[in-house]
Design an enzyme around this catalytic site. Structure first.
Site, PDB file in Angstrom:
ATOM      1  N   ARG A   5     113.703  37.944  90.441  1.00 39.12           N
ATOM      2  CA  ARG A   5     115.074  37.802  89.905  1.00 39.12           C
ATOM      3  C   ARG A   5     115.330  36.442  89.821  1.00 39.12           C
ATOM      4  NH1 ARG A   5     120.489  39.204  91.342  1.00 39.12           N
ATOM      5  NH2 ARG A   5     121.374  40.132  89.756  1.00 39.12           N
ATOM      6  N   HIS A  20     124.792  48.316  95.695  1.00 40.26           N
ATOM      7  CA  HIS A  20     125.728  47.181  95.853  1.00 40.26           C
ATOM      8  C   HIS A  20     126.931  47.383  97.083  1.00 40.26           C
ATOM      9  CE1 HIS A  20     124.561  46.773  91.490  1.00 40.26           C
ATOM     10  NE2 HIS A  20     123.711  46.182  92.393  1.00 40.26           N
TER      11      HIS A  20
END
Lengths: 72, 494
Positions: free
Chosen positions: B96, B195
């Site tokens: 990422r 999340h």
């Protein structure tokens, strides 16, 4: 009986947020909104209605409260 | 191709849906919509955050990806154990591009992979003992770590390991925060629940109980926290400089280039600034309720949105900060005007289709518009209704909105809409490049970046130009089918 997160927005209006439903709405009216009584029926800008148990003292916002959905 | 009318776009959606069986068609129809700016609420036109249809190619990730990959992973001075079989951690390791400062393996651990490497034996007999042993080993081999998080992979939930008990015990033994995160991949419909789980873990295991702790620094009235900026390609640094130049003090970065100490100190800030609303609004709302810290969303893509955001942030502070914001905008004006002057003529009128995660499908629209480009279709992998609410006003009328788009739908839309550029992820990249359409990876900026802030905008504009006006696109088609084109000439004029 969803948990509702209530806060005041920049204009001093009550913002209604239900995390599980991603529902974020401004409350159009609150049935009782005076220094000695707060709660009752709350109408949101999309027309849906919720009911809060009336309290003797208005809560300090932001706060999470339980509300009842009123279907009509 | 000229802009599509509402009827044409609706007809296109119907045409694409035609191949599905009855039930799937009915379900997918709810996720595809034509944008209508007059709507206030997205639930009138689009459904989101629902389980993907079996049998379609979805681009979504899992709850583990949302927690380990997005929220926890970038916290650089903690060690994040991918608890379970080895693959989940290894195949997502360092992909990422969350940049950080530090010596990897000594005091920072961002690009390393720690895993409990489950085998059959651990599934049968449970992995708690192994987990406890791993944490002791970590403490011995990497004594400068500031804490450990346990990121559950699917088997942990399935076999019912009690990682909370192990975490509490380890916390007593090593005297550092040990955070168990119940982010098994099968939870929820996409990474979005990951999340949320990660946010809740931060709330319960990091923030709670730390209220009285000394911060070790004096709080100032200008303390802010940058929340939901993962420092991809250095994004958070490009954002931070602007905030600091206007006079604010950034005391915490969540979580790109962030540390656990910064997180613990966040309840002392005056304002939380949320960039990625989707992945971190939960913790911001919690801090608003518990610590009375207001939060605002901001957008640092493209000069128009940056100026707007800086002014909105400054409005929460006194005149010195407001003057500071104006000073920053004025200071960079020459720089971004030059960028626009250089690239706008080369990009003017080009049409873009986006399909990204939970924030960029709406946030980057302003940056494209600053360059004279038009976004004709956008969609979220894992956005919720409140994301679409915020998108409707950003997008033009009669443009396409697609939620959790399938591989097939996306290809068909692209064939019909014929955009000049597509911004999406690695899984989509090569399909569209082979179709001869310029493509930018908008998750990790295609190995480039940063794209945030004024400095980032210059890189963004350069990258878009480099991709769009690359002469290679003319070579993709067979020679007898290409018309003499001007793209080569445009590229040569740079």
């Amino acid at each position: 009986m969803p948990s509702v997160m209530l806060k005041k927005n920049g204009e001093g209006k009550l913002v209604f947020y239900v995390p599980k439903k991603d529902l974020e709405e401004v409350a159009e009216s609150v049935e009782f909104d005076s220094p000695d009584k707060w709660g009752g029926e709350v109408v949101l800008s999309d027309g849906s209605k919720y009911y809060f148990e009336p309290m003797d003292v208005p809560p300090v916002f932001p706060i999470t409260l339980r509300a009842k959905r009123i279907d009509d | 191709m000229a802009a599509m009318t509402r009827e044409e776009t609706e007809a296109l959606i119907q045409e694409v849906l035609e191949v599905y069986p009855e039930q799937a068609k009915k379900d997918r129809a709810k996720h595809l919509a034509v944008n209508d700016q007059s709507l206030e609420k997205s639930n009138k036109c689009i459904t989101s955050n629902r389980k993907s249809q079996p049998g379609v190619m979805t681009i979504r990730g899992c709850a583990y990806a949302g927690s380990k990959g997005v929220v926890w992973g970038p916290i650089k001075d903690m060690i994040h154990i991918s608890h379970g079989p080895v693959g989940c951690g290894q195949y997502s390791r360092a992909g990422r591009r969350n940049y950080y400062v530090g010596t990897t393996g000594v005091n920072t651990f961002g690009t390393m992979n720690f895993t409990s490497d489950f085998t059959e034996k651990d599934i049968v007999f449970g992995g708690d003992k192994k987990l406890a042993k791993i944490m002791n080993e970590i403490e011995e081999l990497f004594p400068l770590n500031k804490g450990i998080s346990i990121q559950s992979e699917c088997p942990i939930g399935l076999i019912g390991d009690d990682i909370e008990a192990v975490a509490k015990k380890a916390n007593k033994e090593i005297g550092k925060p040990v955070v168990p995160v119940r982010c098994e991949g099968f939870r929820g419909v996409s990474q979005s629940l990951g999340h949320h789980i990660a946010n809740d873990a931060i709330r319960d295991w990091v923030l709670d109980g730390n209220e009285g702790k000394e911060t070790g620094y004096e709080v100032s009235p200008y303390d802010v926290a940058v929340i939901g900026d993962y420092n991809i390609g250095g994004d958070a640094w490009a954002s931070r400089t602007l905030l600091e130049e206007m006079g604010l003090r950034v005391v915490a970065q969540w979580s790109g280039d962030g540390t656990i100490a910064e997180m613990e100190n966040t309840p002392k800030v005056k304002l939380n600034l949320i960039h990625c609303y989707r992945s971190m609004n939960y913790i911001a709302r919690h801090m608003e309720e518990k610590y009375n810290i207001p939060w605002i969303e901001y957008n640092f893509f493209g000069p128009t949105k940056i100026a707007e955001s800086l002014r909105r942030i400054a409005a929460h502070f006194d005149e010195t900060i407001q003057a500071g914001a104006e000073k920053v905008i004025a200071k960079y004006q020459a720089e971004y005007d030059a960028v626009i002057a250089k690239y706008k003529p080369r990009l003017q009128g080009k049409r873009v289709m986006l399909y990204v995660g939970g924030l960029r499908p709406r946030h980057v629209i302003g940056a494209y518009e600053d360059l004279g480009m038009e976004v004709v279709g956008t969609g979220y992998e894992f956005g919720h209704n409140d994301d679409y609410d915020r998108t409707i006003k950003e997008m033009g009328n009669a443009t396409l909105l697609y939620d959790d788009v399938t591989g097939y739908e996306f290809e068909e839309f692209v064939k019909k809409v014929q955009p000049d550029l597509i911004g999406s992820g690695i899984k989509e990249k090569y399909i569209f490049q082979k179709m001869g359409i310029p493509f930018r990876q908008m998750h990790s900026w295609d190995y480039s970046g940063p794209y945030h802030g004024y400095d980032g905008f210059a890189i963004f504009a350069r990258d878009m130009d480099m991709t769009l006006n690359n002469p290679c696109w003319k070579q993709v088609k067979v020679p007898w089918k290409t018309a003499e084109s001007d793209a080569v000439a445009v590229a040569a004029s740079a």
